[in-house]
Design a protein around this motif. Structure first.
Motif, PDB file in Angstrom:
ATOM      1  N   ARG A  91       0.838  -1.189   0.000  1.00 44.59           N
ATOM      2  CA  ARG A  91       0.000   0.000   0.000  1.00 44.59           C
ATOM      3  C   ARG A  91       0.877   1.244   0.000  1.00 44.59           C
ATOM      4  NH1 ARG A  91      -5.503   1.739   1.448  1.00 44.59           N
ATOM      5  NH2 ARG A  91      -5.956  -0.234   0.466  1.00 44.59           N
ATOM      6  N   THR A  92       0.496   2.221  -0.812  1.00 46.64           N
ATOM      7  CA  THR A  92       1.209   3.496  -0.880  1.00 46.64           C
ATOM      8  C   THR A  92       0.651   4.443   0.178  1.00 46.64           C
ATOM      9  OG1 THR A  92       1.425   3.179  -3.257  1.00 46.64           O
ATOM     10  CG2 THR A  92       1.862   5.379  -2.418  1.00 46.64           C
ATOM     11  N   VAL A  93       1.556   4.999   0.994  1.00 51.34           N
ATOM     12  CA  VAL A  93       1.158   5.921   2.067  1.00 51.34           C
ATOM     13  C   VAL A  93       1.862   7.251   1.833  1.00 51.34           C
ATOM     14  CG1 VAL A  93       1.189   6.329   4.554  1.00 51.34           C
ATOM     15  CG2 VAL A  93       0.896   4.000   3.678  1.00 51.34           C
ATOM     16  N   TYR A  94       1.099   8.357   1.823  1.00 52.30           N
ATOM     17  CA  TYR A  94       1.703   9.678   1.678  1.00 52.30           C
ATOM     18  C   TYR A  94       0.846  10.694   2.408  1.00 52.30           C
ATOM     19  CZ  TYR A  94      -1.696   9.847  -2.154  1.00 52.30           C
ATOM     20  OH  TYR A  94      -2.836   9.780  -2.900  1.00 52.30           O
ATOM     21  N   ALA A  95       1.478  11.802   2.801  1.00 56.76           N
ATOM     22  CA  ALA A  95       0.773  12.838   3.552  1.00 56.76           C
ATOM     23  C   ALA A  95       0.445  14.052   2.680  1.00 56.76           C
ATOM     24  CB  ALA A  95       1.605  13.267   4.757  1.00 56.76           C
TER      25      ALA A  95
END
Length: 193
Positions: A91-95
């Protein structure tokens, strides 16, 4: 405690799988494909019957017992790979900066763009035998060879490692969310429809 002369592990062979042993080279063929593994670096002997494969070592010490278990695990993973396959979900996680992930089939790399606002893209190598697909923020790595599937997933996760920043604050990255057999995951999705 007296040492035993031989120690043996026996693995059952499913009906749809054929196993061939030539010296210490094992060939496993099943409904999803075929795999070849060279176990010549391990001090074991391999024999096959119609329904089972026997792996044994002579005059085992602690090291040889461990290598016997390693050889059995390799063969077990090969049989499981050609019958069920392996799947890793990431899963790609970014803020703040939306990350774009693309698969380049020709170059066998995964291209990660705009990671934490960086201008140059990051690349993760896709090993032979692993199939990578991207759907939104989810990345799926599938294949019959556990080594290539897990190493490709590790390459993807490692390519987005952040250095010289506080990892408690900068949580951006691509992380492995689940892993398991590919057949049961595909069957579970088709049952829900």
């Amino acid at each position: 405690m007296a040492r035993v002369e031989t120690l043996q592990r026996t693995l059952p062979i499913p009906d749809e799988v054929t196993v061939q042993v030539e010296g210490r080279t094992v060939r496993v063929k099943g409904p999803l494909g075929s795999l070849v593994e060279d176990l010549s670096h391990l001090p074991v002997t391999l024999r096959t019957d119609q329904k089972q494969i026997q792996i044994e070592t002579k005059w085992p010490r602690k090291r040889e017992i461990g290598m016997l278990g390693t050889a059995a695990a390799h063969v077990r993973n090969m049989i499981r790979g050609v019958t069920q396959g392996y799947r890793y979900e990431l899963r790609t996680v970014y803020a703040h900066f939306p990350v774009t992930v693309k698969v380049d089939e020709k170059a066998k790399v995964l291209k990660i763009e705009n990671f934490t606002g960086e201008k140059t893209p990051r690349y993760a190598r896709i090993l032979e035998g692993a199939k990578v697909s991207v759907k939104g923020e989810d990345i799926s790595v599938e294949g019959v060879d556990l080594k290539s599937v897990s190493q490709t997933a590790a390459n993807i996760q490692d390519s987005t490692r952040i250095k010289e920043k506080d990892l408690r604050v900068f949580l951006d990255g691509i992380y492995i969310s689940s892993k398991g057999p590919a057949q049961s995951a595909a069957a579970g999705k088709s049952d829900k429809k």
